[in-house]
Design an enzyme around this catalytic site. Sequence first.
Site, PDB file in Angstrom:
ATOM      1  N   HIS A   1       0.830  -1.213   0.000  1.00  0.00           N
ATOM      2  CA  HIS A   1       0.000   0.000   0.000  1.00  0.00           C
ATOM      3  C   HIS A   1       0.864   1.263   0.000  1.00  0.00           C
ATOM      4  O   HIS A   1       0.415   2.321  -0.419  1.00  0.00           O
ATOM      5  CB  HIS A   1      -0.939   0.002   1.210  1.00  0.00           C
ATOM      6  CG  HIS A   1      -0.236  -0.138   2.525  1.00  0.00           C
ATOM      7  ND1 HIS A   1       0.080  -1.367   3.066  1.00  0.00           N
ATOM      8  CD2 HIS A   1       0.212   0.785   3.410  1.00  0.00           C
ATOM      9  CE1 HIS A   1       0.692  -1.188   4.226  1.00  0.00           C
ATOM     10  NE2 HIS A   1       0.791   0.109   4.455  1.00  0.00           N
TER      11      HIS A   1
ATOM     12  N   GLU B   1       0.443 -24.629   3.949  1.00  0.00           N
ATOM     13  CA  GLU B   1       0.000 -24.537   2.562  1.00  0.00           C
ATOM     14  C   GLU B   1       0.093 -23.126   1.986  1.00  0.00           C
ATOM     15  O   GLU B   1       0.477 -22.943   0.829  1.00  0.00           O
ATOM     16  CB  GLU B   1      -1.448 -25.038   2.420  1.00  0.00           C
ATOM     17  CG  GLU B   1      -1.626 -26.533   2.584  1.00  0.00           C
ATOM     18  CD  GLU B   1      -1.871 -26.936   4.035  1.00  0.00           C
ATOM     19  OE1 GLU B   1      -2.132 -28.122   4.276  1.00  0.00           O
ATOM     20  OE2 GLU B   1      -1.798 -26.046   4.918  1.00  0.00           O
TER      21      GLU B   1
ATOM     22  N   SER C   1       1.539 -38.990  -0.288  1.00  0.00           N
ATOM     23  CA  SER C   1       0.206 -39.055  -0.886  1.00  0.00           C
ATOM     24  C   SER C   1       0.137 -38.339  -2.226  1.00  0.00           C
ATOM     25  O   SER C   1      -0.535 -38.798  -3.162  1.00  0.00           O
ATOM     26  CB  SER C   1      -0.825 -38.438   0.067  1.00  0.00           C
ATOM     27  OG  SER C   1      -0.907 -39.176   1.266  1.00  0.00           O
TER      28      SER C   1
END
Length: 461
Positions: free
Chosen positions: A77, A418, A391
């Site tokens: 900003h 994540e 996985s």
Amino acid sequence: MPSAPNDQPVPADLHEAAITTIRTLAIDAVQTANSGHPGMPMGCAPMAYLLFSEVLRHDPADPAWPGRDRFVLSAGHGSMLLYAALHLSGYERPTLEDLRSFRQLGSVTPGHPEFGPGHPGVETTTGPLGQGFANGVGMALAAERLSAELDPDDIGILPQRVYAIVSDGDLMEGVSAEAASLAGHLRLGRLTYLYDDNRITIDGSTDIAFSEDVLARFDAYGWHTQQVADGNDLDALRAAIAAADADPRPSLIAVRTVIGYGSPAKAGTAAAHGAPLGDDEVAAAKRAYGWEHPPFHVPAEVADHLDARERGAALRAEWQERVRAHRVAQPELAAEFDRRVVRGELPGDWTEALPSLEGDAATRQHSGAVINALAPVVPELFGGSADLAASNNTDVADGGDFHADDRLGRNLRFGIREHAMASMANGIALHGGFLPYVASFLVFTDYCRPAIRLAALMGQR
């Protein structure tokens, strides 16, 4: 900290004039646009001044120079701080006219920095707080691995560090906590972050929602921490940055600043954060600075002093000597450096390594097969999973893990982080030299969504 060619002491009044120029350019741009955030650039101008004039290895004539340091304005900003610094350093854009067009449709000076063509010197798109913090961690990680892989003799073809200015808001966001934790664990010592400790947010004082000991938290993460009591004290800032750069850990320097510094009625208050000061207060602030110039004025002596092109050319020439020495010492690695880093090309035969995927199988199994088929011929393929490698099938077989004591590992262990994983992958991609990949279960990608959106906006792969 790189030294400037023909380095001569700079008079104190020239330091002050340069800092005031940065402040007033920000004030004038926000006032002209009738929109924006003047307070942060007013408080952080001394930091930007030191970084762009003395610390950063950068060359405005070659903004994509691979040997440059990276600067991330995580507190996006406060974009006018970056735009003013780039303009005064001698970058082709933004021009003074671009500064006058701040926040206008189609301008190269949007309200928050945007990475892409026409925006030289902007290393990443920031605005969503915390994203730039994590992007910078990814950039530092990329630099560490690329240096270990392509410069094993440490000739110095990849000397870059990552500097950032981060805000209270950045440090409140969870993504920065995830990234900071992993950066400390991995001992990413190329990071030097300056924390704009102005203790003000839009709603008021930070103590209404943020009362922790930030430096103690970063100490616990394994960072090197320091405090500068006065953000206008150039000597203290120089000493802190030098100490940070010399430490093998990532570094956070808490710099006590005053938001809207110089504004008689609004300094130190939320009123300076996200709105123009107003004509009367602009005039009052300029009187407080002793600034008797029209809007967007850059004194000739300041323009001369802050023009970084000569210094940048000298730094780049010295780096090119190292690159030539590297080509002699390591010709094969030098060819890889040219392909991956300089040209950003994939190997010419990579498609021949693609496997034939037959039969019914889960997409993650097919993905793992493709990763392991490509890994031997696409060395820039680099990534991992958020604690789901077995996985997601993200591991490169026999690739080893990247960690604090082994910078050559091909498998990244992000832990259960994540959001930081995806944001750091953006930083790795932005740094160059790698084709990053990350993985999780589909339902968990909601945690990654802000970084995925920014990757799309920046056109990163």
